[in-house]
Design a protein around this motif. Sequence first.
Motif, PDB file in Angstrom:
ATOM      1  N   LYS A  74       0.807  -1.224   0.000  1.00 58.35           N
ATOM      2  CA  LYS A  74       0.000   0.000   0.000  1.00 58.35           C
ATOM      3  C   LYS A  74       0.843   1.278   0.000  1.00 58.35           C
ATOM      4  O   LYS A  74       0.310   2.365  -0.200  1.00 58.35           O
ATOM      5  CB  LYS A  74      -0.936   0.004   1.210  1.00 58.35           C
ATOM      6  N   ARG A  75       2.138   1.149   0.217  1.00 56.90           N
ATOM      7  CA  ARG A  75       2.983   2.338   0.328  1.00 56.90           C
ATOM      8  C   ARG A  75       3.637   2.743  -0.994  1.00 56.90           C
ATOM      9  O   ARG A  75       4.316   3.755  -1.074  1.00 56.90           O
ATOM     10  CB  ARG A  75       4.074   2.104   1.377  1.00 56.90           C
ATOM     11  N   GLY A  76       3.461   1.941  -2.013  1.00 57.77           N
ATOM     12  CA  GLY A  76       4.051   2.281  -3.308  1.00 57.77           C
ATOM     13  C   GLY A  76       5.257   1.423  -3.634  1.00 57.77           C
ATOM     14  O   GLY A  76       5.755   0.667  -2.796  1.00 57.77           O
ATOM     15  N   THR A  77       5.726   1.544  -4.855  1.00 62.87           N
ATOM     16  CA  THR A  77       6.856   0.731  -5.301  1.00 62.87           C
ATOM     17  C   THR A  77       8.172   1.228  -4.713  1.00 62.87           C
ATOM     18  O   THR A  77       8.294   2.383  -4.291  1.00 62.87           O
ATOM     19  CB  THR A  77       6.965   0.759  -6.838  1.00 62.87           C
ATOM     20  N   ILE A  78       9.152   0.343  -4.709  1.00 60.72           N
ATOM     21  CA  ILE A  78      10.498   0.665  -4.227  1.00 60.72           C
ATOM     22  C   ILE A  78      11.366   0.920  -5.457  1.00 60.72           C
ATOM     23  O   ILE A  78      11.648  -0.017  -6.223  1.00 60.72           O
ATOM     24  CB  ILE A  78      11.065  -0.481  -3.369  1.00 60.72           C
ATOM     25  N   PRO A  79      11.770   2.171  -5.717  1.00 63.98           N
ATOM     26  CA  PRO A  79      12.468   2.508  -6.968  1.00 63.98           C
ATOM     27  C   PRO A  79      13.670   1.620  -7.275  1.00 63.98           C
ATOM     28  O   PRO A  79      13.852   1.215  -8.430  1.00 63.98           O
ATOM     29  CB  PRO A  79      12.878   3.966  -6.755  1.00 63.98           C
ATOM     30  N   ALA A  80      14.487   1.314  -6.274  1.00 64.14           N
ATOM     31  CA  ALA A  80      15.678   0.491  -6.527  1.00 64.14           C
ATOM     32  C   ALA A  80      15.289  -0.904  -7.004  1.00 64.14           C
ATOM     33  O   ALA A  80      15.966  -1.493  -7.860  1.00 64.14           O
ATOM     34  CB  ALA A  80      16.528   0.393  -5.261  1.00 64.14           C
ATOM     35  N   TYR A  81      14.196  -1.426  -6.466  1.00 67.02           N
ATOM     36  CA  TYR A  81      13.716  -2.735  -6.910  1.00 67.02           C
ATOM     37  C   TYR A  81      13.165  -2.663  -8.323  1.00 67.02           C
ATOM     38  O   TYR A  81      13.436  -3.537  -9.156  1.00 67.02           O
ATOM     39  CB  TYR A  81      12.649  -3.265  -5.957  1.00 67.02           C
ATOM     40  N   GLU A  82      12.390  -1.628  -8.611  1.00 67.49           N
ATOM     41  CA  GLU A  82      11.818  -1.482  -9.953  1.00 67.49           C
ATOM     42  C   GLU A  82      12.924  -1.415 -11.005  1.00 67.49           C
ATOM     43  O   GLU A  82      12.766  -1.898 -12.127  1.00 67.49           O
ATOM     44  CB  GLU A  82      10.953  -0.221 -10.030  1.00 67.49           C
ATOM     45  N   MET A  83      14.054  -0.843 -10.617  1.00 61.94           N
ATOM     46  CA  MET A  83      15.172  -0.699 -11.552  1.00 61.94           C
ATOM     47  C   MET A  83      15.808  -2.049 -11.871  1.00 61.94           C
ATOM     48  O   MET A  83      16.246  -2.285 -13.002  1.00 61.94           O
ATOM     49  CB  MET A  83      16.224   0.250 -10.962  1.00 61.94           C
ATOM     50  N   ILE A  84      15.848  -2.967 -10.893  1.00 62.67           N
ATOM     51  CA  ILE A  84      16.613  -4.208 -11.100  1.00 62.67           C
ATOM     52  C   ILE A  84      15.765  -5.473 -11.167  1.00 62.67           C
ATOM     53  O   ILE A  84      16.312  -6.556 -11.333  1.00 62.67           O
ATOM     54  CB  ILE A  84      17.685  -4.384  -9.996  1.00 62.67           C
ATOM     55  N   LYS A  85      14.454  -5.369 -11.070  1.00 54.90           N
ATOM     56  CA  LYS A  85      13.655  -6.599 -10.925  1.00 54.90           C
ATOM     57  C   LYS A  85      13.745  -7.519 -12.137  1.00 54.90           C
ATOM     58  O   LYS A  85      13.555  -8.723 -12.010  1.00 54.90           O
ATOM     59  CB  LYS A  85      12.201  -6.274 -10.591  1.00 54.90           C
ATOM     60  N   PHE A  86      14.041  -6.965 -13.323  1.00 59.01           N
ATOM     61  CA  PHE A  86      14.213  -7.800 -14.502  1.00 59.01           C
ATOM     62  C   PHE A  86      15.659  -7.762 -14.990  1.00 59.01           C
ATOM     63  O   PHE A  86      15.943  -7.823 -16.187  1.00 59.01           O
ATOM     64  CB  PHE A  86      13.259  -7.371 -15.613  1.00 59.01           C
ATOM     65  N   SER A  87      16.591  -7.638 -14.047  1.00 55.62           N
ATOM     66  CA  SER A  87      18.015  -7.651 -14.385  1.00 55.62           C
ATOM     67  C   SER A  87      18.690  -8.770 -13.611  1.00 55.62           C
ATOM     68  O   SER A  87      18.110  -9.324 -12.672  1.00 55.62           O
ATOM     69  CB  SER A  87      18.664  -6.304 -14.031  1.00 55.62           C
ATOM     70  N   LEU A  88      19.906  -9.107 -14.001  1.00 54.78           N
ATOM     71  CA  LEU A  88      20.659 -10.090 -13.209  1.00 54.78           C
ATOM     72  C   LEU A  88      22.136  -9.731 -13.202  1.00 54.78           C
ATOM     73  O   LEU A  88      22.669  -9.157 -14.147  1.00 54.78           O
ATOM     74  CB  LEU A  88      20.419 -11.518 -13.701  1.00 54.78           C
ATOM     75  N   ASN A  89      22.773 -10.108 -12.105  1.00 56.89           N
ATOM     76  CA  ASN A  89      24.183  -9.800 -11.865  1.00 56.89           C
ATOM     77  C   ASN A  89      25.000 -11.059 -12.135  1.00 56.89           C
ATOM     78  O   ASN A  89      24.753 -12.092 -11.519  1.00 56.89           O
ATOM     79  CB  ASN A  89      24.337  -9.344 -10.405  1.00 56.89           C
TER      80      ASN A  89
END
Length: 637
Positions: A298-313
Amino acid sequence: MLERPITDWLPLTKKEIEKRGWDDVDVVLISGDAYVDHPAFGTAVIGRIIESEGFRVAVVAQPNWKDDLRDFKKFGRPKYFFGVTAGCMDSMVNHYTANKRLRSNDSYTPGGEAGYRPDYATTVYTKILKELYPDVPVLIGGIEASLRRVTHYDYWQDRLMPTILEDSGADLLVYGMGEQPLRELLRLVKQGIPMNTIKNVNQIAYLQPSNEPLQEFNGWETVELASHEVCLKDKIKYASNFKIVEVESNKWQANRITQQVGKKTLVINPPFKTMEETEMDKSFDLPYTRLPHPKYKKRGTIPAYEMIKFSLNMHRGCFGGCSFCTISAHQGKFIASRSETSIMKEVEQIAQHPEFKGYISDLGGPSANMYRMKGKDESICARCQSPSCIHPVICSNLDTSHKPLTQLYKKVDEHPKIKKAFVGSGVRYDLLVDDFNKNNQDGNHDEYMEQLITRHVSGRLKVAPEHTSDNTLKIMRKPSFKYFRKFKEKYDEIQTKHGMNQPLIPYFISSHPGCEEVDMANLAAETKDLGFQLEQVQDFTPTPMTVAEVIYYSGVHPYTLQPIATAKTREEKLAQNKYFFWYKPEIKTWIKQRLIKLKRPDLAEKLLANPKKQAADQIAEFDKSSNNQRRKNKFRR
């Protein structure tokens, strides 16, 4: 967000503890970040490792530290210890700009809201825990603790600070990437050894009374730094300390480091050797949900997560050793790579995400194209003390083949659920320029560039030459700007061949140690000449445990102890920054007057000339030259 059982996440609330049927917990982790159960977030990695070793672990994310301490007490007294981290960033870098202005957002908080963690979060959290539970050991880690493990300059207070162990009161510190020391600590704790008595594990630091003799472990030799008190009085001694710490941090067979801090001795044990592929896979293959905790819905998305959720290291570490960067200081100089099997397994996990549309945002690492690069003869690496494998030249022992990476890109491309996989991490372009990288025996760099440009660039490619002045670049430990020009030629050539138009976006730093105002004016002129109109610039920020920070504070280079000038006042920094925006009408008059004052009217003319007029002048000059040549030829006849 996926609907999954709450027990799939590490417990974040008392209710989740009860759902698991636990009466108590073994370890409580306190973090300055919101809890995202993903391998890109340190708290999740550490929590999953502790869980994998058979411990009951709970997480307190972004606790209220101001007026109500119940967040610190909600799980009660853990059986073994508290683990504390400021989060994925140093809290001061997270909070403030290079000009020390408070940032208005926080990428690691739901909704991007600021104000959910304190300044110097590791210290604040630890002090609170020591007041509430004085007899429970506190283990600190993460980048804030790691890079503040010895006497360090704090830019935000403009003063030298002692080891964070002294300020925080923590019992033990894990520096660098913490998987290896943590597993060893957990093994000892499981045997009944109290956390605050452990001293024989690699990659930890602790304080002990100065009158207590050092215990002998593993045949470690000891190197002593100038004391904190000496550093406060002598900037040169402080600079000399840094060289010792950097060299020992990068050696395979390193020495133990000690430093006197008042009536205590700081002891820093040597680091573990770089993780092997199997160890890396073990860390990345833990049962992450890859999602933020449901309580944040309910608090909104987490920008750092949105940036990497479809990435991999794909790997860790960086052998660049750039003077302003903390990556090698924290992750290490040597590259730790995952197996193809582990990476492809994560590709499949990403593809299963219900929001996934077929596009991977980043196949990367700290430097995108260092995957599986290492020394050809590792015995040479074992003796090496150089902070960089590619400065001032690329080491002849370094295997810079891009073949494993190119093959991996192709495998990801072949996955039936992947439409495109982009490379969003920074590419080390100097590794792709044959004139600089003499190790390109089989032409695999060219194959990599072709694959990268035609398949993995999302509209534009970002690279970081950082500067154009060779003197400044030398201090930065970066190659000459001429190699960027050569890379651009190669890049443009491939684009033309394939009929593509993907802009190259170069990143630069202003006000770096060794950079003078005229250097910035020349940077603007050179980039203009290449057709760039720069829209953003990174102002230099002196962060702990970097060469540039030491120069900024001490005025000398820690390796040569020779003086190096640095822009420090707001006026000096602003003057350097302004040249980036030469194309703005309100800046042009200032630039002209400034460069005339600096006795460089030639630069002002070059920088402010109308591009169309410049082109016309060049044509006229060419015609004039041609006419003169014709006259000479006629005269000879």
